[in-house]
Design a protein around this motif. Sequence first.
Motif, mmCIF file in Angstrom:
data_model
loop_
_atom_site.group_PDB
_atom_site.id
_atom_site.type_symbol
_atom_site.label_atom_id
_atom_site.label_comp_id
_atom_site.label_asym_id
_atom_site.label_seq_id
_atom_site.Cartn_x
_atom_site.Cartn_y
_atom_site.Cartn_z
ATOM 1 N N SER A 84 0.808 -1.220 0.000
ATOM 2 C CA SER A 84 0.000 0.000 0.000
ATOM 3 C C SER A 84 0.840 1.269 0.000
ATOM 4 O O SER A 84 0.424 2.277 -0.573
ATOM 5 N N ALA A 85 1.997 1.214 0.663
ATOM 6 C CA ALA A 85 2.791 2.432 0.828
ATOM 7 C C ALA A 85 3.129 3.113 -0.504
ATOM 8 O O ALA A 85 2.901 4.317 -0.657
ATOM 9 N N PRO A 86 3.666 2.363 -1.499
ATOM 10 C CA PRO A 86 3.932 3.035 -2.770
ATOM 11 C C PRO A 86 2.672 3.590 -3.424
ATOM 12 O O PRO A 86 2.700 4.663 -4.043
ATOM 13 N N VAL A 87 1.550 2.859 -3.296
ATOM 14 C CA VAL A 87 0.295 3.330 -3.875
ATOM 15 C C VAL A 87 -0.174 4.586 -3.140
ATOM 16 O O VAL A 87 -0.641 5.551 -3.749
ATOM 17 N N ALA A 88 -0.043 4.578 -1.794
ATOM 18 C CA ALA A 88 -0.435 5.748 -1.011
ATOM 19 C C ALA A 88 0.434 6.953 -1.356
ATOM 20 O O ALA A 88 -0.069 8.079 -1.512
ATOM 21 N N ILE A 89 1.734 6.703 -1.471
ATOM 22 C CA ILE A 89 2.644 7.788 -1.837
ATOM 23 C C ILE A 89 2.295 8.310 -3.229
ATOM 24 O O ILE A 89 2.264 9.517 -3.477
ATOM 25 N N GLU A 90 2.017 7.350 -4.142
ATOM 26 C CA GLU A 90 1.629 7.749 -5.502
ATOM 27 C C GLU A 90 0.380 8.617 -5.475
ATOM 28 O O GLU A 90 0.332 9.683 -6.102
ATOM 29 N N ASN A 91 -0.648 8.161 -4.744
ATOM 30 C CA ASN A 91 -1.889 8.929 -4.677
ATOM 31 C C ASN A 91 -1.670 10.282 -4.014
ATOM 32 O O ASN A 91 -2.215 11.298 -4.461
ATOM 33 N N ALA A 92 -0.872 10.284 -2.948
ATOM 34 C CA ALA A 92 -0.612 11.538 -2.248
ATOM 35 C C ALA A 92 0.135 12.521 -3.145
ATOM 36 O O ALA A 92 -0.230 13.692 -3.254
ATOM 37 N N VAL A 93 1.181 12.016 -3.790
ATOM 38 C CA VAL A 93 1.984 12.882 -4.656
ATOM 39 C C VAL A 93 1.175 13.308 -5.879
ATOM 40 O O VAL A 93 1.183 14.482 -6.280
ATOM 41 N N THR A 94 0.450 12.348 -6.480
ATOM 42 C CA THR A 94 -0.344 12.648 -7.668
ATOM 43 C C THR A 94 -1.436 13.658 -7.365
ATOM 44 O O THR A 94 -1.613 14.662 -8.078
ATOM 45 N N ILE A 132 3.629 13.258 -13.368
ATOM 46 C CA ILE A 132 2.761 14.407 -13.055
ATOM 47 C C ILE A 132 3.586 15.590 -12.556
ATOM 48 O O ILE A 132 3.430 16.725 -13.013
ATOM 49 N N TRP A 133 4.524 15.314 -11.624
ATOM 50 C CA TRP A 133 5.288 16.420 -11.050
ATOM 51 C C TRP A 133 6.395 16.927 -11.979
ATOM 52 O O TRP A 133 6.690 18.125 -12.005
ATOM 53 N N ILE A 134 6.983 16.001 -12.735
ATOM 54 C CA ILE A 134 8.105 16.402 -13.595
ATOM 55 C C ILE A 134 7.612 16.995 -14.914
ATOM 56 O O ILE A 134 8.263 17.870 -15.497
ATOM 57 N N ILE A 135 6.447 16.533 -15.391
ATOM 58 C CA ILE A 135 5.970 16.970 -16.704
ATOM 59 C C ILE A 135 4.728 17.855 -16.609
ATOM 60 O O ILE A 135 4.726 18.988 -17.084
ATOM 61 N N ARG A 136 3.656 17.329 -15.961
ATOM 62 C CA ARG A 136 2.391 18.071 -16.008
ATOM 63 C C ARG A 136 2.446 19.412 -15.280
ATOM 64 O O ARG A 136 2.065 20.449 -15.847
ATOM 65 N N VAL A 137 2.894 19.401 -14.033
ATOM 66 C CA VAL A 137 2.869 20.635 -13.245
ATOM 67 C C VAL A 137 3.736 21.740 -13.847
ATOM 68 O O VAL A 137 3.260 22.872 -14.031
ATOM 69 N N PRO A 138 5.013 21.466 -14.194
ATOM 70 C CA PRO A 138 5.809 22.541 -14.810
ATOM 71 C C PRO A 138 5.205 23.071 -16.116
ATOM 72 O O PRO A 138 5.202 24.285 -16.352
ATOM 73 N N ILE A 176 0.295 15.547 -22.692
ATOM 74 C CA ILE A 176 1.710 15.196 -22.847
ATOM 75 C C ILE A 176 2.142 14.237 -21.748
ATOM 76 O O ILE A 176 2.856 13.253 -22.000
ATOM 77 N N GLN A 177 1.697 14.490 -20.521
ATOM 78 C CA GLN A 177 2.038 13.602 -19.399
ATOM 79 C C GLN A 177 1.452 12.207 -19.590
ATOM 80 O O GLN A 177 2.112 11.199 -19.342
ATOM 81 N N TRP A 178 0.191 12.117 -20.048
ATOM 82 C CA TRP A 178 -0.455 10.813 -20.263
ATOM 83 C C TRP A 178 0.252 10.015 -21.353
ATOM 84 O O TRP A 178 0.398 8.805 -21.244
ATOM 85 N N TRP A 179 0.675 10.688 -22.409
ATOM 86 C CA TRP A 179 1.412 9.990 -23.474
ATOM 87 C C TRP A 179 2.661 9.322 -22.905
ATOM 88 O O TRP A 179 2.909 8.141 -23.132
ATOM 89 N N ILE A 180 3.454 10.113 -22.201
ATOM 90 C CA ILE A 180 4.727 9.598 -21.683
ATOM 91 C C ILE A 180 4.494 8.507 -20.645
ATOM 92 O O ILE A 180 5.162 7.461 -20.651
ATOM 93 N N CYS A 181 3.529 8.716 -19.757
ATOM 94 C CA CYS A 181 3.247 7.730 -18.715
ATOM 95 C C CYS A 181 2.772 6.410 -19.326
ATOM 96 O O CYS A 181 3.194 5.327 -18.914
ATOM 97 N N GLY A 182 1.906 6.474 -20.336
ATOM 98 C CA GLY A 182 1.428 5.265 -20.999
ATOM 99 C C GLY A 182 2.541 4.475 -21.648
ATOM 100 O O GLY A 182 2.594 3.237 -21.550
ATOM 101 N N ILE A 183 3.465 5.176 -22.294
ATOM 102 C CA ILE A 183 4.610 4.508 -22.935
ATOM 103 C C ILE A 183 5.483 3.824 -21.896
ATOM 104 O O ILE A 183 5.973 2.702 -22.098
ATOM 105 N N LEU A 184 5.675 4.471 -20.751
ATOM 106 C CA LEU A 184 6.482 3.874 -19.682
ATOM 107 C C LEU A 184 5.857 2.570 -19.171
ATOM 108 O O LEU A 184 6.571 1.581 -18.926
ATOM 109 N N PHE A 185 4.547 2.546 -19.018
ATOM 110 C CA PHE A 185 3.897 1.327 -18.533
ATOM 111 C C PHE A 185 3.948 0.211 -19.566
ATOM 112 O O PHE A 185 4.115 -0.963 -19.209
#
Length: 476
Positions: free
Chosen positions: A271-281, A424-430, A450-459
């Motif tokens: 849960s911790a990584p998911v919680a951190i992801e949700n919190a950061v996202t 989200i933090w490196i691409i979307r917010v800036p 732009i963020q969704w494109w890059i994130c989808g490719i990474l997955f």
Amino acid sequence: MRKKFPTSAELLHQLQTHGKLTLRRSLLLVGLLSLPTIAAQLSYFIMQFIDASMVGHLSTTASASIGLISPVTWLFSGLCTALTVGFSVQMAQRFGAQDDKEARNIMKQGLVVATLFSIVLTVITIALAFVLPTWLGGAAEIRPGSTAYLTFFGASILAIQLTSMGSSMIQSSGNMKLPGAVSVIMCLCDVFFNSLLIFPTTTYTFLGMSIEWPGANMGVAGASLGTGLAELVGAAIYLWYMLARSPLLKRRSGEHVHFNRSTIVTAFKISAPVAIENAVTNSAQVVSTRIIAPLGTMAIAANSFAVTAESICYEPGFGIGTASTTIVGQSIGAKQRDMAKRFAWISIALGMAIMSLGGILMFIFAPQMIGILSPDPKIIEAGSTALRIGAIAEPFFAASIVGSAAIRGAGDTLASSLFNAGTIWIIRVPLAIILCPLMGINGYWLACVIQWWICGILFLWRVKSEVWLKKVKWAN
């Protein structure tokens, strides 16, 4: 005589007993498990859509008061979901190994931990309700509504957590139908409670008869309270079914909850990584709202409506993702490495196909979708343009949603969290900081694309690499 199609329970049993499913049966299993969860996600979208539409017809100010605080509610809802993942993934793997007794014990531990966790979140949320609207830069006229909405949301967190737990735990056992049915019930309850709480008492004329419908005239606060009551109904049904009716989960004589340190530690590790992801996202979503707020009340409302309307496209992706987590988890529990890999790719392909179609329809009917939520021509124009920009990225958004869910079934939550939160933090917010002053809310939506494109490719790369399978040492 026509050959009978196998049920999802029969296909899962074949998987659990180390049977090799053909490609046709694999596709059938993903479809059978996905359809109820897609229905459940769509009914949840309808609930959100109803809330937004009812409030949207009150005033632009009322809509903006919810839009300002929505990312904060997503943040706390995301933390509830994260805790759910830690226990439901372990349950899916235990069911896959045909260890039903241990799965039930994990369920009981999860419900106790969830209750304690929810109490803490409730206190924090209600305390923040009085300061966050000002910090987010909301105009003076929308702050009271935001505070009221967040306060009632905080009071309903326990119901939200138990609904999330109940739905995921039941799905981990292979039962996808009940969560779909409960979601429809919650949707109907939401309409009923909202109609009583949001508006004043109103007299309607039908077939020459006057009917007086009572109303509490609570406005924005009524929308939050109505949704909370609907969540409470869902939580009650799930608890009753799990503890009293489910063939796999109900209480057995002589079985008591045994708190297992290993189970709880594993749950928090997952849960911790998911919680951190949700919190950061979702913290990034909060910051994004702060970026949009200076654009004015109309921009906040238009962006909020566009986000709500877009969810009709991505909710099916989350439904397929939920099914994927269950099937991949059970495949690993049954030590079926090749099946886990196959189900991940089938789920991703299905998600990308459905969300691509949804993106096309969203692009075509964007003005009509926003028009249902608000009669304001300026909001319709701004919201539909933003929605059409977002439609471009739906296939890659699908890859990130379903790919993330699939590898979580194997317990690989760290990479998922890094990809989602990091982009989200490196691409979307800036990009939003740069583009919003130049393009208004369209700049924010372009940054999202732009963020969704890059994130989808990474997955897609992560699933192809099979690192998530190599980490499961006992899968071979």
